[in-house]
Design an enzyme around this catalytic site. Structure first.
Site, PDB file in Angstrom:
ATOM      1  N   GLY A   5       0.768  -1.234   0.000  1.00 21.35           N
ATOM      2  CA  GLY A   5       0.000   0.000   0.000  1.00 21.35           C
ATOM      3  C   GLY A   5       0.798   1.281   0.000  1.00 21.35           C
ATOM      4  O   GLY A   5       0.224   2.369   0.135  1.00 21.35           O
ATOM      5  N   GLU A  26       4.664  -6.203   1.164  1.00 16.27           N
ATOM      6  CA  GLU A  26       4.126  -6.610  -0.131  1.00 16.27           C
ATOM      7  C   GLU A  26       3.899  -5.421  -1.073  1.00 16.27           C
ATOM      8  O   GLU A  26       2.765  -5.058  -1.382  1.00 16.27           O
ATOM      9  CB  GLU A  26       2.802  -7.365   0.065  1.00 16.27           C
ATOM     10  CG  GLU A  26       2.965  -8.662   0.827  1.00 16.27           C
ATOM     11  CD  GLU A  26       1.633  -9.334   1.135  1.00 16.27           C
ATOM     12  OE1 GLU A  26       1.645 -10.539   1.399  1.00 16.27           O
ATOM     13  OE2 GLU A  26       0.576  -8.649   1.108  1.00 16.27           O
ATOM     14  N   PRO A  27       4.955  -4.794  -1.559  1.00 15.40           N
ATOM     15  CA  PRO A  27       4.781  -3.669  -2.486  1.00 15.40           C
ATOM     16  C   PRO A  27       4.390  -4.139  -3.882  1.00 15.40           C
ATOM     17  O   PRO A  27       4.875  -5.146  -4.376  1.00 15.40           O
ATOM     18  CB  PRO A  27       6.178  -3.033  -2.501  1.00 15.40           C
ATOM     19  CG  PRO A  27       7.096  -4.186  -2.251  1.00 15.40           C
ATOM     20  CD  PRO A  27       6.363  -5.098  -1.292  1.00 15.40           C
ATOM     21  N   GLY A  28       3.485  -3.409  -4.502  1.00 17.45           N
ATOM     22  CA  GLY A  28       3.133  -3.666  -5.897  1.00 17.45           C
ATOM     23  C   GLY A  28       3.221  -2.366  -6.669  1.00 17.45           C
ATOM     24  O   GLY A  28       4.118  -2.148  -7.471  1.00 17.45           O
ATOM     25  N   CYS A  83     -17.733   4.339 -25.780  1.00 16.22           N
ATOM     26  CA  CYS A  83     -19.067   4.924 -25.870  1.00 16.22           C
ATOM     27  C   CYS A  83     -19.634   5.103 -24.462  1.00 16.22           C
ATOM     28  O   CYS A  83     -20.616   4.465 -24.066  1.00 16.22           O
ATOM     29  CB  CYS A  83     -19.964   4.027 -26.718  1.00 16.22           C
ATOM     30  SG  CYS A  83     -21.521   4.797 -27.171  1.00 16.22           S
ATOM     31  N   GLU A  84     -18.957   5.937 -23.674  1.00 12.79           N
ATOM     32  CA  GLU A  84     -19.335   6.244 -22.299  1.00 12.79           C
ATOM     33  C   GLU A  84     -18.957   7.688 -22.008  1.00 12.79           C
ATOM     34  O   GLU A  84     -17.806   8.074 -22.237  1.00 12.79           O
ATOM     35  CB  GLU A  84     -18.599   5.335 -21.298  1.00 12.79           C
ATOM     36  CG  GLU A  84     -18.985   3.875 -21.334  1.00 12.79           C
ATOM     37  CD  GLU A  84     -20.338   3.619 -20.690  1.00 12.79           C
ATOM     38  OE1 GLU A  84     -20.810   4.485 -19.919  1.00 12.79           O
ATOM     39  OE2 GLU A  84     -20.923   2.558 -20.969  1.00 12.79           O
TER      40      GLU A  84
END
Length: 431
Positions: free
Chosen positions: A247, A289-291, A360-361
């Protein structure tokens, strides 16, 4: 736009890893994810160094959900990191890359029977057990296979980190883990006497994502270390591994003021030593736990500018050939990014525009009201820091093929994920 990693400017053109964005567009087309491999590896080495992996036998486990092609698995293995996976698909990717299964932590709040079977058969090092349902499944499957599995219990420590509501996980009202405050964790530990094929060796917590303050982690350390002592005193179980989750926040825009990897690691280790000394226990093996903090700033997405719609006295929309299908984060939780025109990178910013995707949004907006240099159809627009969750959350909405991924380093480029073709889109459909 802040330059990250090996980005450099030569004659008003942006280079990454010694390769120009213009060359990458011509060779691979756009949209295109570009990964600065040197920055990825440097971030891995920063974690290994400052989390004292070699000195204290601590572990850095890359959170694969951020970005996990086979090539990334190989980098993580070469840099001597562990790997955190959250699904059978991520586990299978690691397996096909020849990643050592004993260095896998298998997370997930609702692992299926098939996923647990696969994990046990492949020899996963640690299962991170999230609930009673998984505990029962794991015991039955291990008993059938006549094996014993080492596990962590995931807990919700009651820490509410200051981040977006969608990426908070440490507070009691969370779908993840055994809660401390209502006795769930203690009931689960008490029930272990009925699970002969499961060995509790560690505890795990994850308090959220994109966190800039170290203080919530220090609170987490205190809770976790006291829990280690309590489990030993009350149940005579030695918890030898404490996983503090990930995180760590990164830079996306000028509003972000992230700490360095060094600051996070050193303060966590110092706090762990202090608390363990105060309560009279040995410091357990620490896991982080780094991502995002490994890959986010190392990734960029380049697009080709298409239509430009100037609504007088209202807004100018600049549309690109990608959008929410290759980066859902702005639409999902208003994530902010910086951008530039890669083929005009040194010019003055003379316009304010809104970068729109091609879906198409009406909500397919990548960046709202950004100051940018003079912009024309055919220009190369780059959005920085898309390395985490861009490719891994990409979709085929509107039947749009997923972009290719290329790694750049030392003036060379390497395709690591092919661009989907229209035939690939239909590959699983039955005529």
């Amino acid at each position: 736009m802040k330059l990250q990693g090996t980005m450099s400017i030569r004659e008003n053109e942006l280079y990454i890893g010694g390769v120009s964005c213009r060359e990458l567009k011509e060779k691979y087309q756009t949209p295109l994810y570009v990964f600065d491999e040197e920055l990825v590896r440097n971030n891995c080495r920063e974690y290994v160094k400052h989390f004292k992996v070699n000195e204290n036998n601590n572990k850095v486990a890359y959170a694969g959900k951020a970005f996990l092609p086979i090539h990334m698995c190989k980098i993580i293995n070469e840099e001597n990191l562990y790997l955190d996976v959250v699904s059978g698909g991520e586990l299978y990717t690691a397996h096909k890359s020849n990643f050592p299964m004993e260095r896998i932590l298998f997370h997930g709040s609702n692992k299926t029977i098939e996923e647990i079977d696969l994990g046990i058969d492949l020899g996963v090092g640690r299962f991170v057990v999230d609930n009673y349902y998984e505990l029962d499944l794991l015991q039955r499957i291990c008993e059938r296979k006549n094996t014993k599995q080492a596990v962590y219990f995931r807990i919700t420590p009651g820490i509410e980190a200051h981040t977006h509501d969608y990426i908070k996980t440490g507070q009691i009202d969370s779908k993840f883990g055994f809660a401390l405050s209502n006795g769930d964790l203690h009931d689960a530990i008490e029930s272990l006497k009925n699970y002969n094929n499961i060995e509790l060796v560690g505890i795990h917590a994850h308090i959220g994502s994109q966190i800039f303050d170290v203080e919530p982690y220090l609170d987490e350390v205190k809770i976790m270390m006291n829990l280690v002592k309590e489990i030993k005193d009350s149940y005579n179980i030695n918890i030898t591994e404490v996983d503090l989750g990930g995180g760590v926040g990164v830079y996306y825009t000028q509003d972000d003021e992230p700490r360095t990897i060094k600051e996070f690691c050193e303060q966590i280790i110092e706090k762990s030593q202090q608390v363990c000394q105060e309560i009279g226990i040995k410091v357990p093996t620490l896991i982080i736990e780094p991502g995002r903090s490994i890959v986010a700033n190392a990734g960029s997405t380049i697009y080709t500018v298409g239509s430009i719609k100037d609504i007088k006295d209202v807004r100018t929309y600049v549309s690109v050939d990608g959008g929410m299908t290759d980066n859902i984060r702005p639409s999902l939780y208003q994530a902010g990014y910086e951008c530039a025109i890669a083929n005009k990178i040194g010019q003055d910013k003379t316009n304010q525009v809104t970068i729109a995707g091609k879906c198409c949004e009406s909500g397919d907006i990548l960046i709202t009201d950004v100051d940018i240099m003079d912009i024309e159809s055919g220009d190369i627009l780059i959005i920085a820091s898309t390395g985490a969750y861009g490719y891994s959350m990409a979709s085929n909405y509107n039947k749009i093929p997923k972009p290719a991924v290329v790694s750049v380093q030392n003036g060379k480029n390497k395709l690591i994920c092919k661009r989907q073709s229209y035939e690939d889109l239909l590959h699983l459909e039955i005529l």
